[in-house]
Write an enzyme that holds these catalytic residues in place. Structure first.
Site, PDB file in Angstrom:
ATOM      1  N   GLY A  94       0.702  -1.180  -0.080  1.00  0.00           N
ATOM      2  CA  GLY A  94      -0.092  -0.085  -0.004  1.00  0.00           C
ATOM      3  C   GLY A  94       0.775   1.247  -0.046  1.00  0.00           C
ATOM      4  CG  HIS A 101       5.887   7.352   4.836  1.00  0.00           C
ATOM      5  ND1 HIS A 101       6.262   7.046   3.522  1.00  0.00           N
ATOM      6  CD2 HIS A 101       4.795   6.975   4.919  1.00  0.00           C
ATOM      7  CE1 HIS A 101       5.415   6.480   2.718  1.00  0.00           C
ATOM      8  NE2 HIS A 101       4.349   6.641   3.527  1.00  0.00           N
TER       9      HIS A 101
HETATM   10  P1  AMP Z   1       1.901   5.341   2.052  1.00  0.00           P
HETATM   11  O1  AMP Z   1       0.698   5.192   1.242  1.00  0.00           O
HETATM   12  O2  AMP Z   1       2.066   4.413   3.293  1.00  0.00           O
HETATM   13  O3  AMP Z   1       2.921   5.681   1.068  1.00  0.00           O
HETATM   14  O4  AMP Z   1       1.663   6.885   2.901  1.00  0.00           O
HETATM   15  C1  AMP Z   1       1.594   8.022   2.184  1.00  0.00           C
HETATM   16  C2  AMP Z   1       0.640   9.244   3.241  1.00  0.00           C
HETATM   17  O5  AMP Z   1       1.204  10.440   2.737  1.00  0.00           O
HETATM   18  C3  AMP Z   1      -0.617   8.959   3.085  1.00  0.00           C
HETATM   19  O6  AMP Z   1      -1.368   8.817   4.374  1.00  0.00           O
HETATM   20  C4  AMP Z   1      -0.862  10.346   2.443  1.00  0.00           C
HETATM   21  O7  AMP Z   1      -2.310  10.736   3.003  1.00  0.00           O
HETATM   22  C5  AMP Z   1       0.140  11.097   2.922  1.00  0.00           C
HETATM   23  N1  AMP Z   1       0.544  12.304   2.210  1.00  0.00           N
HETATM   24  C6  AMP Z   1       0.434  12.419   0.851  1.00  0.00           C
HETATM   25  N2  AMP Z   1       0.740  13.780   0.500  1.00  0.00           N
HETATM   26  C7  AMP Z   1       0.882  14.501   1.656  1.00  0.00           C
HETATM   27  C8  AMP Z   1       1.277  15.842   1.892  1.00  0.00           C
HETATM   28  N3  AMP Z   1       1.506  16.645   1.233  1.00  0.00           N
HETATM   29  N4  AMP Z   1       1.293  16.072   3.176  1.00  0.00           N
HETATM   30  C9  AMP Z   1       0.969  15.075   4.317  1.00  0.00           C
HETATM   31  N5  AMP Z   1       0.889  13.881   3.984  1.00  0.00           N
HETATM   32  C10 AMP Z   1       0.676  13.424   2.784  1.00  0.00           C
END
Ligand code: AMP
Ligand code: ZN
Length: 115
Positions: A94, A101
């Site tokens: 996912g 992160h």
């Molecule tokens: P993943 O799917 O584990 O790669 O998590 C990526 C996360 O980044 C998701 O929960 C998104 O909601 C978050 N995300 C995407 N763009 C931003 C942004 N500009 N600022 C903060 N969170 C973000």
């Protein structure tokens, strides 16, 4: 720094975020689409795409991210109630942003296994 990486741009300040913690190795900011009352992302300042590309040279940084998440949970007051830390990796995991992160989620009851 990877020039086309969203989280590198957040780390450099080129893209705004709501920061809740930072030190010399990592920073933490609120997720844009929170999946819990508290949903924070903890990222290394250094660009590493995912757990799939992390190596032994990142051992210290990876421990640092988890300890930072635990500290943030304590500082925000939900550590004792409990919380969830998640690292999504590649497609089936996912992962959508390819800068490593740790998701830190708190403020509600979680189920296991997650969907
Ligand atoms: P993943 O799917 O584990 O790669 O998590 C990526 C996360 O980044 C998701 O929960 C998104 O909601 C978050 N995300 C995407 N763009 C931003 C942004 N500009 N600022 C903060 N969170 C973000
Ligand atoms: Zn990056």
């Amino acid at each position: 720094m990877s020039s086309d990486c969203l989280f590198c741009k957040i780390a450099s300040g080129d893209i705004p975020s709501t920061r809740v913690y930072e030190d010399d190795v990592c920073l933490a900011f609120e997720d844009l689409h929170p999946q819990a009352p508290t949903h924070i992302l903890v990222i290394p300042r250094q660009h590493v795409a995912s757990m799939d590309t992390a190596g032994t040279e990142h051992k210290e940084m990876l421990g640092h991210l988890l300890l930072a998440a635990a500290k943030i949970a304590r500082d925000k007051g939900f550590a004792e109630d409990g919380y969830r830390t998640v690292i999504n990796t590649n497609g089936d995991g996912g992962q959508t942003v390819f800068h490593l992160h740790v998701h830190l989620l708190g403020g509600r009851q979680f189920v296991f296994p997650p969907g």
